[in-house]
Structures are given as C-alpha cells and as structure tokens.
Scaffold this motif. Structure first.
Motif, PDB file in Angstrom:
ATOM      1  N   LEU A   6     -32.372  -8.135 -47.476  1.00  8.80           N
ATOM      2  CA  LEU A   6     -31.798  -7.883 -48.789  1.00  8.80           C
ATOM      3  C   LEU A   6     -31.059  -9.123 -49.259  1.00  8.80           C
ATOM      4  CD1 LEU A   6     -30.157  -4.362 -48.234  1.00  8.80           C
ATOM      5  CD2 LEU A   6     -32.367  -4.857 -49.296  1.00  8.80           C
ATOM      6  N   GLY A   7     -30.910  -9.240 -50.553  1.00 12.05           N
ATOM      7  CA  GLY A   7     -30.171 -10.342 -51.147  1.00 12.05           C
ATOM      8  C   GLY A   7     -30.769 -10.654 -52.497  1.00 12.05           C
ATOM      9  N   PRO A   8     -29.967 -11.251 -53.361  1.00  8.48           N
ATOM     10  CA  PRO A   8     -30.460 -11.560 -54.692  1.00  8.48           C
ATOM     11  C   PRO A   8     -31.552 -12.624 -54.663  1.00  8.48           C
ATOM     12  CG  PRO A   8     -28.292 -12.518 -54.363  1.00  8.48           C
ATOM     13  CD  PRO A   8     -28.583 -11.685 -53.158  1.00  8.48           C
ATOM     14  N   PRO A   9     -32.264 -12.789 -55.767  1.00 11.88           N
ATOM     15  CA  PRO A   9     -33.290 -13.825 -55.826  1.00 11.88           C
ATOM     16  C   PRO A   9     -32.667 -15.184 -55.549  1.00 11.88           C
ATOM     17  CG  PRO A   9     -32.929 -12.833 -58.004  1.00 11.88           C
ATOM     18  CD  PRO A   9     -32.115 -12.064 -57.033  1.00 11.88           C
ATOM     19  N   GLY A  10     -33.379 -16.002 -54.781  1.00 12.30           N
ATOM     20  CA  GLY A  10     -32.905 -17.348 -54.471  1.00 12.30           C
ATOM     21  C   GLY A  10     -31.944 -17.416 -53.302  1.00 12.30           C
ATOM     22  N   VAL A 110     -30.838  -4.304 -40.950  1.00 14.36           N
ATOM     23  CA  VAL A 110     -31.000  -4.679 -42.346  1.00 14.36           C
ATOM     24  C   VAL A 110     -30.116  -5.905 -42.529  1.00 14.36           C
ATOM     25  CG1 VAL A 110     -30.670  -3.992 -44.749  1.00 14.36           C
ATOM     26  CG2 VAL A 110     -31.413  -2.300 -43.044  1.00 14.36           C
ATOM     27  N   ILE A 111     -30.739  -7.017 -42.873  1.00 18.11           N
ATOM     28  CA  ILE A 111     -30.036  -8.284 -43.037  1.00 18.11           C
ATOM     29  C   ILE A 111     -29.818  -8.531 -44.522  1.00 18.11           C
ATOM     30  CG2 ILE A 111     -30.116 -10.783 -42.669  1.00 18.11           C
ATOM     31  CD1 ILE A 111     -30.058  -9.220 -40.036  1.00 18.11           C
ATOM     32  N   GLU A 112     -28.551  -8.687 -44.910  1.00 15.39           N
ATOM     33  CA  GLU A 112     -28.242  -9.006 -46.301  1.00 15.39           C
ATOM     34  C   GLU A 112     -27.666 -10.413 -46.359  1.00 15.39           C
ATOM     35  OE1 GLU A 112     -25.973  -7.100 -50.098  1.00 15.39           O
ATOM     36  OE2 GLU A 112     -24.946  -6.955 -48.179  1.00 15.39           O
ATOM     37  N   LEU A 113     -28.280 -11.246 -47.172  1.00 15.79           N
ATOM     38  CA  LEU A 113     -27.777 -12.599 -47.386  1.00 15.79           C
ATOM     39  C   LEU A 113     -26.854 -12.586 -48.590  1.00 15.79           C
ATOM     40  CD1 LEU A 113     -31.005 -14.705 -46.748  1.00 15.79           C
ATOM     41  CD2 LEU A 113     -29.148 -14.180 -45.159  1.00 15.79           C
ATOM     42  N   LYS A 114     -25.583 -12.824 -48.353  1.00 13.34           N
ATOM     43  CA  LYS A 114     -24.568 -12.885 -49.417  1.00 13.34           C
ATOM     44  C   LYS A 114     -24.493 -14.321 -49.915  1.00 13.34           C
ATOM     45  CE  LYS A 114     -22.281  -8.906 -49.735  1.00 13.34           C
ATOM     46  NZ  LYS A 114     -22.146  -8.164 -50.944  1.00 13.34           N
ATOM     47  N   VAL A 115     -24.508 -14.487 -51.225  1.00 20.05           N
ATOM     48  CA  VAL A 115     -24.474 -15.825 -51.801  1.00 20.05           C
ATOM     49  C   VAL A 115     -23.605 -15.862 -53.049  1.00 20.05           C
ATOM     50  CG1 VAL A 115     -26.737 -16.560 -50.919  1.00 20.05           C
ATOM     51  CG2 VAL A 115     -26.592 -15.356 -53.074  1.00 20.05           C
ATOM     52  N   ASP A 116     -23.180 -17.068 -53.389  1.00 19.82           N
ATOM     53  CA  ASP A 116     -22.433 -17.318 -54.615  1.00 19.82           C
ATOM     54  C   ASP A 116     -23.460 -17.409 -55.738  1.00 19.82           C
ATOM     55  OD1 ASP A 116     -21.586 -19.631 -56.607  1.00 19.82           O
ATOM     56  OD2 ASP A 116     -19.756 -18.660 -55.875  1.00 19.82           O
ATOM     57  N   GLU A 117     -23.337 -16.534 -56.726  1.00 21.75           N
ATOM     58  CA  GLU A 117     -24.370 -16.461 -57.763  1.00 21.75           C
ATOM     59  C   GLU A 117     -24.447 -17.718 -58.620  1.00 21.75           C
ATOM     60  OE1 GLU A 117     -24.214 -12.716 -59.801  1.00 21.75           O
ATOM     61  OE2 GLU A 117     -24.382 -11.637 -57.900  1.00 21.75           O
ATOM     62  N   ALA A 118     -23.323 -18.399 -58.835  1.00 26.12           N
ATOM     63  CA  ALA A 118     -23.365 -19.646 -59.606  1.00 26.12           C
ATOM     64  C   ALA A 118     -24.188 -20.686 -58.849  1.00 26.12           C
ATOM     65  CB  ALA A 118     -21.962 -20.160 -59.868  1.00 26.12           C
ATOM     66  N   ALA A 119     -24.054 -20.672 -57.528  1.00 26.37           N
ATOM     67  CA  ALA A 119     -24.807 -21.623 -56.712  1.00 26.37           C
ATOM     68  C   ALA A 119     -26.295 -21.279 -56.681  1.00 26.37           C
ATOM     69  CB  ALA A 119     -24.242 -21.666 -55.302  1.00 26.37           C
ATOM     70  N   LEU A 120     -26.620 -19.994 -56.890  1.00 25.70           N
ATOM     71  CA  LEU A 120     -28.026 -19.601 -56.889  1.00 25.70           C
ATOM     72  C   LEU A 120     -28.805 -20.309 -57.997  1.00 25.70           C
ATOM     73  CD1 LEU A 120     -28.070 -15.770 -56.206  1.00 25.70           C
ATOM     74  CD2 LEU A 120     -28.695 -17.621 -54.672  1.00 25.70           C
ATOM     75  N   LEU A 121     -28.197 -20.421 -59.169  1.00 25.11           N
ATOM     76  CA  LEU A 121     -28.880 -21.093 -60.264  1.00 25.11           C
ATOM     77  C   LEU A 121     -29.176 -22.533 -59.885  1.00 25.11           C
ATOM     78  CD1 LEU A 121     -30.093 -21.056 -63.052  1.00 25.11           C
ATOM     79  CD2 LEU A 121     -27.830 -21.490 -64.002  1.00 25.11           C
ATOM     80  N   ALA A 122     -28.231 -23.193 -59.237  1.00 30.84           N
ATOM     81  CA  ALA A 122     -28.451 -24.567 -58.785  1.00 30.84           C
ATOM     82  C   ALA A 122     -29.598 -24.612 -57.773  1.00 30.84           C
ATOM     83  CB  ALA A 122     -27.175 -25.146 -58.190  1.00 30.84           C
ATOM     84  N   ARG A 123     -29.678 -23.606 -56.901  1.00 30.23           N
ATOM     85  CA  ARG A 123     -30.781 -23.551 -55.924  1.00 30.23           C
ATOM     86  C   ARG A 123     -32.122 -23.421 -56.630  1.00 30.23           C
ATOM     87  NH1 ARG A 123     -29.511 -19.612 -50.763  1.00 30.23           N
ATOM     88  NH2 ARG A 123     -27.894 -20.916 -49.848  1.00 30.23           N
ATOM     89  N   ILE A 124     -32.164 -22.559 -57.640  1.00 26.50           N
ATOM     90  CA  ILE A 124     -33.415 -22.360 -58.382  1.00 26.50           C
ATOM     91  C   ILE A 124     -33.822 -23.667 -59.057  1.00 26.50           C
ATOM     92  CG2 ILE A 124     -34.492 -21.140 -60.334  1.00 26.50           C
ATOM     93  CD1 ILE A 124     -34.104 -19.367 -57.863  1.00 26.50           C
TER      94      ILE A 124
END
Length: 193
Positions: A6-10, A110-124
């Motif tokens: 589980l985890g948001p896109p990116g 169930v593995i959930e990857l927690k991330v900083d959403e602002a950083a996700l955009l930079a990853r994309i």
C-alpha cells in the motif's frame, strides 16, 4: 510469502516489490496487468471486463476479485505473491480475506510505504526526467495534474484500507522517504528477515 503493498502513487511500491519478487521468487501481481492479460486471453472474466473498459467504465469489484482469485491459483503463485494495486478499497480487502480463507491462506503482511506528498511530486518529475534521459517512454499519468488526481483517488478510496489492516494487526508501516536500500532493509526487518 503473501504480501500486499500500500502507499500513494510514486511511493516506491513497484521498486520495493521488484526487490522482494527477486528475493522470495514470487510474482508481483498488478491488477492492471492482470486485467489486460485476462482481456487478451479472452477469459470469461476478461471478456466481462473488456466490455466495461471499452465503454470507459471502472471494472467492478467482483470482476477484479475474480481475476485476482484466478491469478493466485496459478503455479508461479503457489509459494506466494505480492499484490500491487489491490485491494484498493475496504470492500476489496474484505473480499480478499474471504478469498484467501476459502483457500486456507492468509496474508503474511501488509506493507505501507509512508511518504511526504510534496516530495512525491518531485519524485514523479524526476521519473519523467530519467525516462526521457534513458530514451524510455514517459507514462501518460506522470504529470502534475494526473498525479494530483491519482493522489486524490488514493486518499478517497485506498487510504482507508490502511486503517482496515491496522485494525487486523497486519499493517507494517515503512518510511518510504528513506533511500531505496534503507527502505528495503526496513521491509526485510518488518518481515522478520
């Protein structure tokens, strides 16, 4: 080893799932890939899904669950699997639990990857640059507008799945913002090895 990612896109689910796939010699099962394969193979469920997809609709839970049920019975999934993109809703999580129970199986974690959403955009944005630099095709959904829509859909539909698994005691939360190798090590530790 039977896992759900589980985890948001990116968030890095695909990267980490690929590493576990190699380590445990189990398939990574993406519902999108499974749907396309079922349609291509013209299975009964695939034919039902094709009609809906061709009309631009979302494939209902019962069809997605049926495709997953068929796929986890294939020989390469006998030792386990990694589900990526499923379950997306609490209803799907409940259906998965029933499906596994009927086969005398259970999830290992169930593995959930927690991330900083602002950083996700930079990853994309970096993924787009890397794809272009490497001469690879850029995913159609790798742009800020599509990413925001995917993130909104994640929050509305999939985020509640984390609470469902936390309540069951099977959720392992990992800091997805750490370097890739550190994330892999944290996952290995959470899985007991």
């Amino acid at each position: 080893m039977r896992l759900v990612f589980l985890g948001p896109p990116g968030a890095g689910k695909g990267t980490q799932a690929a590493r576990l796939q190699e380590k445990y010699r189990i398939p990574q099962l993406s519902t999108g890939d499974m749907l396309r394969a079922a349609v291509k193979a013209a299975t009964p469920i695939g034919l039902d899904a094709k009609v809906i997809m061709d009309a631009g609709g979302l494939v209902p839970d019962e069809i997605v669950v049926g495709i997953v049920a068929d796929r986890i019975c294939e020989p390469d999934a006998k030792s386990g699997f990694i589900l990526d993109g499923f379950p997306r809703t609490v209803n799907q999580a409940e259906a998965l639990a029933r499906m596994l129970r009927a086969r005398n199986m259970d999830l290992d974690a169930v593995i959930e990857l927690k991330v900083d959403e602002a950083a996700l955009l930079a990853r994309i944005e970096q993924r787009v640059k890397d794809s272009i630099a490497g001469g690879a095709a850029v995913r159609a959904d790798d742009n800020p507008e599509a990413f925001k829509a995917r993130l909104d859909a994640y929050h509305a539909q999939t985020a509640p799945v984390s609470a469902y698994y936390a309540e069951k005691g099977s959720l392992k939360t990992i800091d997805g913002m750490a370097p890739v190798d550190a994330v892999s090590e944290a996952i290995a530790k959470a899985l007991g090895g």
